[in-house]
Design a protein around this motif. Structure first.
Motif, PDB file in Angstrom:
ATOM      1  N   PRO A  21     -47.007   6.046  68.602  1.00  0.00           N
ATOM      2  CA  PRO A  21     -46.461   7.234  67.921  1.00  0.00           C
ATOM      3  C   PRO A  21     -45.307   6.925  66.984  1.00  0.00           C
ATOM      4  O   PRO A  21     -45.085   7.643  66.014  1.00  0.00           O
ATOM      5  CB  PRO A  21     -46.019   8.120  69.089  1.00  0.00           C
ATOM      6  N   SER A  22     -44.548   5.915  67.264  1.00  0.00           N
ATOM      7  CA  SER A  22     -43.369   5.617  66.448  1.00  0.00           C
ATOM      8  C   SER A  22     -43.622   4.548  65.395  1.00  0.00           C
ATOM      9  O   SER A  22     -42.694   4.119  64.714  1.00  0.00           O
ATOM     10  CB  SER A  22     -42.220   5.166  67.355  1.00  0.00           C
ATOM     11  N   SER A  23     -44.873   4.116  65.257  1.00  0.00           N
ATOM     12  CA  SER A  23     -45.110   2.950  64.398  1.00  0.00           C
ATOM     13  C   SER A  23     -45.564   3.354  63.010  1.00  0.00           C
ATOM     14  O   SER A  23     -46.634   2.952  62.544  1.00  0.00           O
ATOM     15  CB  SER A  23     -46.137   2.014  65.038  1.00  0.00           C
ATOM     16  N   ALA A  24     -44.771   4.167  62.321  1.00  0.00           N
ATOM     17  CA  ALA A  24     -45.085   4.516  60.941  1.00  0.00           C
ATOM     18  C   ALA A  24     -45.134   3.275  60.068  1.00  0.00           C
ATOM     19  O   ALA A  24     -45.955   3.165  59.154  1.00  0.00           O
ATOM     20  CB  ALA A  24     -44.059   5.502  60.406  1.00  0.00           C
ATOM     21  N   ALA A  25     -44.249   2.334  60.347  1.00  0.00           N
ATOM     22  CA  ALA A  25     -44.233   1.102  59.564  1.00  0.00           C
ATOM     23  C   ALA A  25     -45.529   0.328  59.754  1.00  0.00           C
ATOM     24  O   ALA A  25     -46.077  -0.242  58.805  1.00  0.00           O
ATOM     25  CB  ALA A  25     -43.036   0.239  59.963  1.00  0.00           C
ATOM     26  N   SER A  26     -46.054   0.321  60.986  1.00  0.00           N
ATOM     27  CA  SER A  26     -47.310  -0.364  61.252  1.00  0.00           C
ATOM     28  C   SER A  26     -48.461   0.294  60.505  1.00  0.00           C
ATOM     29  O   SER A  26     -49.313  -0.381  59.922  1.00  0.00           O
ATOM     30  CB  SER A  26     -47.597  -0.364  62.760  1.00  0.00           C
ATOM     31  N   LEU A  27     -48.482   1.648  60.504  1.00  0.00           N
ATOM     32  CA  LEU A  27     -49.535   2.348  59.794  1.00  0.00           C
ATOM     33  C   LEU A  27     -49.441   2.079  58.303  1.00  0.00           C
ATOM     34  O   LEU A  27     -50.462   1.883  57.616  1.00  0.00           O
ATOM     35  CB  LEU A  27     -49.437   3.853  60.073  1.00  0.00           C
ATOM     36  N   ASN A  28     -48.233   2.043  57.759  1.00  0.00           N
ATOM     37  CA  ASN A  28     -48.072   1.756  56.343  1.00  0.00           C
ATOM     38  C   ASN A  28     -48.528   0.332  56.024  1.00  0.00           C
ATOM     39  O   ASN A  28     -49.102   0.080  54.957  1.00  0.00           O
ATOM     40  CB  ASN A  28     -46.613   1.952  55.929  1.00  0.00           C
ATOM     41  N   GLN A  29     -48.292  -0.587  56.951  1.00  0.00           N
ATOM     42  CA  GLN A  29     -48.760  -1.955  56.750  1.00  0.00           C
ATOM     43  C   GLN A  29     -50.288  -1.985  56.695  1.00  0.00           C
ATOM     44  O   GLN A  29     -50.891  -2.685  55.865  1.00  0.00           O
ATOM     45  CB  GLN A  29     -48.254  -2.856  57.883  1.00  0.00           C
ATOM     46  N   GLN A  30     -50.934  -1.222  57.576  1.00  0.00           N
ATOM     47  CA  GLN A  30     -52.397  -1.125  57.553  1.00  0.00           C
ATOM     48  C   GLN A  30     -52.875  -0.558  56.209  1.00  0.00           C
ATOM     49  O   GLN A  30     -53.849  -1.042  55.626  1.00  0.00           O
ATOM     50  CB  GLN A  30     -52.877  -0.223  58.684  1.00  0.00           C
ATOM     51  N   PHE A  31     -52.178   0.472  55.760  1.00  0.00           N
ATOM     52  CA  PHE A  31     -52.530   1.118  54.494  1.00  0.00           C
ATOM     53  C   PHE A  31     -52.430   0.112  53.349  1.00  0.00           C
ATOM     54  O   PHE A  31     -53.333   0.025  52.498  1.00  0.00           O
ATOM     55  CB  PHE A  31     -51.598   2.307  54.278  1.00  0.00           C
ATOM     56  N   ARG A  32     -51.339  -0.627  53.320  1.00  0.00           N
ATOM     57  CA  ARG A  32     -51.146  -1.610  52.242  1.00  0.00           C
ATOM     58  C   ARG A  32     -52.211  -2.706  52.296  1.00  0.00           C
ATOM     59  O   ARG A  32     -52.706  -3.176  51.259  1.00  0.00           O
ATOM     60  CB  ARG A  32     -49.747  -2.209  52.340  1.00  0.00           C
ATOM     61  N   ALA A  33     -52.556  -3.122  53.505  1.00  0.00           N
ATOM     62  CA  ALA A  33     -53.605  -4.138  53.640  1.00  0.00           C
ATOM     63  C   ALA A  33     -54.948  -3.600  53.159  1.00  0.00           C
ATOM     64  O   ALA A  33     -55.723  -4.301  52.494  1.00  0.00           O
ATOM     65  CB  ALA A  33     -53.703  -4.585  55.102  1.00  0.00           C
ATOM     66  N   TRP A  34     -55.199  -2.337  53.469  1.00  0.00           N
ATOM     67  CA  TRP A  34     -56.452  -1.707  53.016  1.00  0.00           C
ATOM     68  C   TRP A  34     -56.484  -1.579  51.493  1.00  0.00           C
ATOM     69  O   TRP A  34     -57.517  -1.839  50.860  1.00  0.00           O
ATOM     70  CB  TRP A  34     -56.572  -0.326  53.668  1.00  0.00           C
ATOM     71  N   LEU A  35     -55.352  -1.209  50.901  1.00  0.00           N
ATOM     72  CA  LEU A  35     -55.303  -1.108  49.441  1.00  0.00           C
ATOM     73  C   LEU A  35     -55.678  -2.440  48.803  1.00  0.00           C
ATOM     74  O   LEU A  35     -56.500  -2.498  47.883  1.00  0.00           O
ATOM     75  CB  LEU A  35     -53.902  -0.688  48.984  1.00  0.00           C
ATOM     76  N   ASP A  36     -55.074  -3.508  49.277  1.00  0.00           N
ATOM     77  CA  ASP A  36     -55.265  -4.817  48.643  1.00  0.00           C
ATOM     78  C   ASP A  36     -56.655  -5.397  48.922  1.00  0.00           C
ATOM     79  O   ASP A  36     -57.300  -5.932  48.011  1.00  0.00           O
ATOM     80  CB  ASP A  36     -54.197  -5.792  49.117  1.00  0.00           C
ATOM     81  N   ALA A  37     -57.098  -5.300  50.178  1.00  0.00           N
ATOM     82  CA  ALA A  37     -58.335  -5.985  50.557  1.00  0.00           C
ATOM     83  C   ALA A  37     -59.583  -5.166  50.289  1.00  0.00           C
ATOM     84  O   ALA A  37     -60.663  -5.725  50.090  1.00  0.00           O
ATOM     85  CB  ALA A  37     -58.280  -6.352  52.052  1.00  0.00           C
ATOM     86  N   ASP A  38     -59.438  -3.843  50.261  1.00  0.00           N
ATOM     87  CA  ASP A  38     -60.618  -2.990  50.183  1.00  0.00           C
ATOM     88  C   ASP A  38     -60.667  -2.189  48.881  1.00  0.00           C
ATOM     89  O   ASP A  38     -61.633  -2.278  48.112  1.00  0.00           O
ATOM     90  CB  ASP A  38     -60.607  -2.037  51.391  1.00  0.00           C
TER      91      ASP A  38
END
Length: 420
Positions: free
Chosen positions: A29-46
């Motif tokens: 629940p507190s891992s907004a930074a982790s979710l943003n990291q996933q988002f950034r990885a998705w932007l670059d790789a996908d």
């Protein structure tokens, strides 16, 4: 060539591996930074490879997503590691209780300024009608409904909305196509990324076009060589009409007529796939509420029974143009609102003759359960999505008739209980 390609493939694989590991783990629940990291990885790789293949430069791509992170306040999202579920409530007004959509103050909000705008844009509207065949009242009604004639605030960053939904929404593929179209718009210089404002669903500008619709249907109405649906009223009006023309607007036909449907005619006859000549509906006893006959040319054309609240509200015989309006926003009551508002713009502020009953009140999840019950009995409800479209309404009527009940063709608490 191969030596130069391998580092790029390695970087893409590494980003994909990071994304996969994060999705499997799921954010706390507190891992907004982790979710943003996933988002950034998705932007670059996908997303970036697809954008590049669409002709988008890295400069445009980076500018579009600079400072953007997922907006978790948007509806219909599925976080990594979660399973999609039918929402309990309905966020879109078009799919709530039908009568609520036609509150008199809402309709008058669209029609009150009709004379002013019809006069101010008279020449533009006349030219548009000559070029497309779409009546001025229809164009004005859509403009008024979508953005209050350009006065409504459109507050969201389109790339935040579309990026979030392409990454997390229940309809990822649809929003992926839309965010790629928005990137193409930015690449072609149609509008700067930070100026591309949208609704919470990603719809753009005064006509509320999705990006794919902008690329296909946006039109230059003021002759300056651009299609500016954010700042140009003429471009907005021309774009709306162009959209309807491209979707098959039939010149010379109305959108539909409010009617009385005798009790001996089943409400289960509703739907665009159960049409018949309007003269046949008349022979069955269907009449216009005004008492006037249908126009002769309409009698020869096909018409469709449309009862958005079943037996709990006004009834209509609609033409193919009604379904062109529905293409603009996939909702019966939206198309009905536009047609009704256009009539009031053209002929004066008269409401429906029929009244809306007190229906609705069910959660969207309850309607979905009812739909699944009907599906188990072999009915085609158009999908158990919790939305009472025409296939669900007529399936309810068919089930009621089969079980010796008076058909109402609309979900209620007793039906939800019986069919759960």
């Amino acid at each position: 060539m191969i030596d130069g390609l391998w580092p790029a493939l390695h970087r893409a694989f590494s980003a994909s591996a990071i994304l996969l590991s994060l999705v499997i783990a799921g954010p706390s629940p507190s891992s907004a930074a982790s979710l943003n990291q996933q988002f950034r990885a998705w932007l670059d790789a996908d997303l970036w490879p697809s954008a590049k293949a669409s002709g988008v430069s890295r400069k445009t791509f980076d500018a579009a997503f600079a400072g953007i992170s997922p907006n978790l306040d948007l509806p219909d999202l599925v976080l990594p590691g979660e399973q999609p579920a039918t929402p309990k409530t309905q966020h879109q007004a078009e799919f709530r209780s039908p009568g609520n959509y036609f509150a008199e103050n809402t309709v008058r909000g669209v029609t009150a300024a009709r004379r002013n705008r019809a006069a101010r844009y008279g020449e533009t509207l006349a030219a548009i009608e000559r070029n497309t065949g779409v009546p001025a009242g229809i164009v004005l009604a859509i403009w008024g409904r979508e953005s209050g004639f350009g006065n409504a605030k459109i507050p969201h960053d389109a790339f935040e909305v579309l990026g979030t939904k392409a990454f997390l929404a229940t309809r990822k593929e649809m929003f992926r196509e839309e965010v790629l179209a928005a990137l193409v718009m930015a690449e072609r210089g149609r509008i700067a990324p930070r100026s591309m404002k949208s609704s919470w669903a990603g719809a753009l500008g005064q006509p509320q076009f999705m990006p794919t619709s902008y690329l296909k249907f946006a039109a230059d109405g003021d002759g300056d060589g651009r299609a500016d649906i954010w700042n140009s009223e003429a471009d907005t009006l021309a774009s709306i009409a162009n959209y309807l023309k491209a979707h098959g607007w039939v010149i010379g036909r109305d959108w539909g007529f409010e009617v009385t449907v005798p009790s001996g005619i089943s409400c289960a006859l509703e739907g665009p796939d159960r049409g018949r000549k309007i003269s046949e509906w008349v022979a069955m006893g269907v009449e216009r509420v005004s008492g006037k006959p249908f126009p002769a040319h309409e009698l020869r054309g096909e018409g469709y029974l449309m009862m958005p609240a079943g037996r709990h509200g006004p009834a209509f015989v609609v033409t193919p143009n009604f379904y062109v309006l529905k293409d603009y926003n996939e909702s019966d009551v939206y198309a009905l609102f536009v047609g009704h508002a256009a009539d009031r713009i053209a002929y004066g502020d008269r409401g429906f003759a029929g009244s809306w009953g007190k229906v609705g009140g069910l959660d969207r999840s309850d309607v979905a359960a009812l739909q699944r019950g009907l599906e188990r009995l072999g009915h085609d409800v158009g999908g158990a999505d919790g939305l009472a479209g025409f296939k669900t309404r007529r399936s309810i009527g068919e089930w009621q008739e089969k079980n010796g009940l008076k058909p109402t063709c609309f979900p209620d608490a007793s039906l939800a209980k019986a069919l759960r």
